[in-house]
Design a protein around this motif. Structure first.
Motif, PDB file in Angstrom:
ATOM      1  N   MET A  34     -15.823  -2.128 -31.242  1.00  0.00           N
ATOM      2  CA  MET A  34     -14.261  -2.726 -31.264  1.00  0.00           C
ATOM      3  C   MET A  34     -13.771  -2.306 -29.913  1.00  0.00           C
ATOM      4  SD  MET A  34     -13.730  -4.118 -34.398  1.00  0.00           S
ATOM      5  CE  MET A  34     -11.957  -3.757 -34.603  1.00  0.00           C
ATOM      6  N   GLU A  35     -14.028  -1.624 -29.069  1.00  0.00           N
ATOM      7  CA  GLU A  35     -13.230  -0.969 -28.105  1.00  0.00           C
ATOM      8  C   GLU A  35     -13.455  -2.042 -26.875  1.00  0.00           C
ATOM      9  OE1 GLU A  35     -10.605   0.283 -26.716  1.00  0.00           O
ATOM     10  OE2 GLU A  35     -11.024   1.985 -27.868  1.00  0.00           O
ATOM     11  N   LYS A  53      -8.400  -3.965 -36.398  1.00  0.00           N
ATOM     12  CA  LYS A  53      -7.412  -4.942 -35.670  1.00  0.00           C
ATOM     13  C   LYS A  53      -7.039  -5.757 -36.799  1.00  0.00           C
ATOM     14  CE  LYS A  53      -5.930  -6.664 -31.521  1.00  0.00           C
ATOM     15  NZ  LYS A  53      -6.392  -7.011 -30.148  1.00  0.00           N
ATOM     16  N   GLU A 104      -4.149   3.393 -39.779  1.00  0.00           N
ATOM     17  CA  GLU A 104      -4.616   4.590 -40.348  1.00  0.00           C
ATOM     18  C   GLU A 104      -4.915   4.644 -41.823  1.00  0.00           C
ATOM     19  OE1 GLU A 104      -2.167   7.411 -36.838  1.00  0.00           O
ATOM     20  OE2 GLU A 104      -1.355   6.962 -38.974  1.00  0.00           O
ATOM     21  N   HIS A 162     -12.401   0.894 -21.770  1.00  0.00           N
ATOM     22  CA  HIS A 162     -13.821   1.068 -21.452  1.00  0.00           C
ATOM     23  C   HIS A 162     -13.915   0.504 -20.122  1.00  0.00           C
ATOM     24  CE1 HIS A 162     -14.115  -3.574 -22.012  1.00  0.00           C
ATOM     25  NE2 HIS A 162     -13.031  -3.229 -22.631  1.00  0.00           N
ATOM     26  N   GLU A 175     -14.293   2.656 -38.055  1.00  0.00           N
ATOM     27  CA  GLU A 175     -13.679   3.506 -37.066  1.00  0.00           C
ATOM     28  C   GLU A 175     -12.477   2.933 -36.222  1.00  0.00           C
ATOM     29  OE1 GLU A 175     -17.853   6.064 -35.585  1.00  0.00           O
ATOM     30  OE2 GLU A 175     -17.379   4.434 -34.627  1.00  0.00           O
ATOM     31  N   MET A 176     -12.547   1.653 -36.152  1.00  0.00           N
ATOM     32  CA  MET A 176     -11.168   0.932 -35.692  1.00  0.00           C
ATOM     33  C   MET A 176     -11.146  -0.253 -36.569  1.00  0.00           C
ATOM     34  SD  MET A 176     -11.607   1.474 -31.475  1.00  0.00           S
ATOM     35  CE  MET A 176     -10.169   1.499 -31.178  1.00  0.00           C
ATOM     36  N   ARG A 205     -17.484  -0.358 -35.725  1.00  0.00           N
ATOM     37  CA  ARG A 205     -17.758   0.687 -34.783  1.00  0.00           C
ATOM     38  C   ARG A 205     -16.973   1.012 -33.757  1.00  0.00           C
ATOM     39  NH1 ARG A 205     -23.641  -0.566 -33.744  1.00  0.00           N
ATOM     40  NH2 ARG A 205     -23.292   0.860 -32.034  1.00  0.00           N
ATOM     41  N   ARG A 206     -16.431   1.931 -33.035  1.00  0.00           N
ATOM     42  CA  ARG A 206     -15.535   2.170 -32.148  1.00  0.00           C
ATOM     43  C   ARG A 206     -16.206   1.510 -30.737  1.00  0.00           C
ATOM     44  NH1 ARG A 206     -11.332   5.028 -31.504  1.00  0.00           N
ATOM     45  NH2 ARG A 206     -11.616   6.205 -33.414  1.00  0.00           N
ATOM     46  N   GLU A 207     -17.581   1.839 -30.663  1.00  0.00           N
ATOM     47  CA  GLU A 207     -17.825   1.578 -29.189  1.00  0.00           C
ATOM     48  C   GLU A 207     -18.050  -0.087 -29.011  1.00  0.00           C
ATOM     49  OE1 GLU A 207     -22.372   1.903 -28.525  1.00  0.00           O
ATOM     50  OE2 GLU A 207     -22.674   2.666 -30.440  1.00  0.00           O
ATOM     51  N   LEU A 213      -8.185   2.742 -42.491  1.00  0.00           N
ATOM     52  CA  LEU A 213      -9.419   3.427 -41.978  1.00  0.00           C
ATOM     53  C   LEU A 213      -9.612   4.673 -43.024  1.00  0.00           C
ATOM     54  CD1 LEU A 213      -9.043   3.530 -38.079  1.00  0.00           C
ATOM     55  CD2 LEU A 213     -10.487   2.211 -39.607  1.00  0.00           C
TER      56      LEU A 213
END
Length: 431
Positions: free
Chosen positions: A269-270, A111, A98, A276, A108-109, A265-267, A101
């Motif tokens: 990284m996820e 690791k 957190e 997903h 957005e994410m 970007r979240r999409e 970010l």
């Protein structure tokens, strides 16, 4: 340096290359003048013989606040006393993610990992999975992205590395990049580059790279290992206002502690996560990637950056050093041969021969005189711990080095002043 020479022999007997990073090898220093470090505090280090040095480029640019910074040390000690690694994620992992970010709001994410190579290779893997493409395009004018095969195949040290799907493009040339992407249309998974190198990028260059990546359907990856926490806490993307799809951070983020980050970007990284419906990507599953003390160090660094003008101090110190070196080099008559380059927070120096060409022999001479004067300077990259007196002393030592440099130019024989073999480039085919 009797003890340093003895320990260097021990290092070579036990460790290939005598160091765990090629850039720290004794071949990067004049013969017999590669100090082995005992300890450091602030901007100073001591070798095993008791010699004290003003240090630049600390920890390959990783120690931005100075060695043993009190807030970082305190944060690490607290976490070490609570345990370093567990069978499940710790609270500090959520807190550190957190905080990161918040510091890098374009991501957005995130690791975490332990080194930059793991993070950049994870970015490449993620880009290949997301785009369904195999080719990677790296900026050829930038020296290092990873120890892994996809990058090392582009260097002279290719022994043991099979052919890779890696292309190269020049920095600052949008036409050349457009041609490369057009010739390999639909096959390039990502462009990976440092957003800035020695100097700021040409006007609108990064915006053009972003547009070309979008036009050709590949991801844009910024390697922020150096620019993160030196150009700005949020990296070059925060400074120049160009948002990559993925980015990697490390080095100064932990003030020397082993921590790196893959963010984006979240999409995208996820794909390495659990929420997903796509085929899974094996993304940064590292035993030690979230050790509590390293994450605590990173949070302490981010706190200091939020509360103090660290970037401003780095620039003030770098400006003073640049001006001082330029002045004494000019006075010695070698102003066209000893040249300081780069952003003030990330200065390097060039050592040029009689014809204005980069010279390892003259670099050896210059490094030798720096070490003799108590300055450990593979570069002139500053840390915030340097004092005004440190900068002034460094300029005095450089002035003495420039006098020797002038003598070598006059005789045309720099080897006479090097004390032995010249230093060598890291990337070379034979030892």
């Amino acid at each position: 340096m009797r003890r340093s020479r003895e320990v260097n022999e021990r290092l070579h007997r036990a460790i290939p290359g005598g160091a765990h990073t090629y850039a720290k090898g004794d071949d990067q220093y004049p013969a017999g003048m590669a100090p082995v470090i005992s300890h450091g505090r602030g901007a100073h280090v001591w070798d095993v013989d008791g010699n004290r040095y003003i240090e630049y480029g600390s920890g390959l640019r990783s120690v931005v606040l100075g060695h043993a910074h009190p807030r970082v040390v305190d944060a690490v000690q607290i976490q070490v006393g609570r345990g370093a690694n567990f069978a499940r994620p710790s609270l500090v992992e959520a807190e550190a993610a957190e905080r990161f970010l918040e510091t890098v709001p374009t991501a957005e994410m995130v690791k975490f990992a332990k080194n930059g190579s793991d993070a950049t290779t994870a970015a490449v893997r993620l880009a290949r999975a997301y785009t369904g493409r195999s080719l990677v395009a790296v900026c050829r004018d930038q020296p290092f992205f990873s120890t892994d095969d996809w990058f090392i195949a582009t260097t002279p040290m290719r022994s043991g590395v099979p052919p890779q799907d890696t292309l190269a493009f020049p920095y600052g040339d949008l036409d050349a990049l457009d041609t490369l992407l057009t010739e390999n249309d639909g096959r390039v998974a990502c462009l990976i580059m440092e957003a800035a190198t020695a100097l700021d990028p040409p006007p609108w260059y990064l915006h053009g790279v972003r547009a070309l990546a979008d036009r050709h359907g590949c991801l844009l990856v910024f390697d922020e290992m150096i620019t993160g926490f030196r150009w700005a806490a949020a990296g070059a993307q925060g400074l120049y206002g160009v948002v990559p799809d993925l980015s990697t951070f490390g080095k100064a983020m932990g003030n020397g502690f082993a921590v790196s980050a893959l963010a984006g970007r979240r999409e995208i990284m996820e794909r390495g996560g659990l929420r997903h419906e796509h085929e899974r990507v094996f993304l940064l599953s590292t035993t030690h990637g979230a050790e509590t003390h390293s994450l605590a160090a990173a949070m302490a660094v981010m706190d200091v950056f939020a509360e103090e003008d660290v970037i401003g101090r780095l620039h003030w110190l770098g400006d003073r050093l640049r001006a001082g070196v330029a002045e004494v080099a000019h006075q010695a008559g070698v102003g066209d041969h000893v040249v300081v380059r780069g952003r003030s927070s990330n200065l390097v120096f060039a050592t040029l021969d009689e014809g204005g060409r980069p010279s390892q022999e003259y670099r050896t001479l210059f490094l030798r005189e720096l070490v003799r004067g108590g300055v450990l300077g593979p570069s002139f990259v500053v840390s915030a711990a340097l004092s005004e007196a440190d900068i002034d002393r460094t300029i005095e030592v450089v002035a003495g080095a420039c006098e020797v440099y002038r003598l070598a130019l006059e005789t045309g024989d720099p080897l006479r002043y090097t004390g032995g073999r010249p230093v060598k480039p890291v990337f070379r085919r034979f030892a």
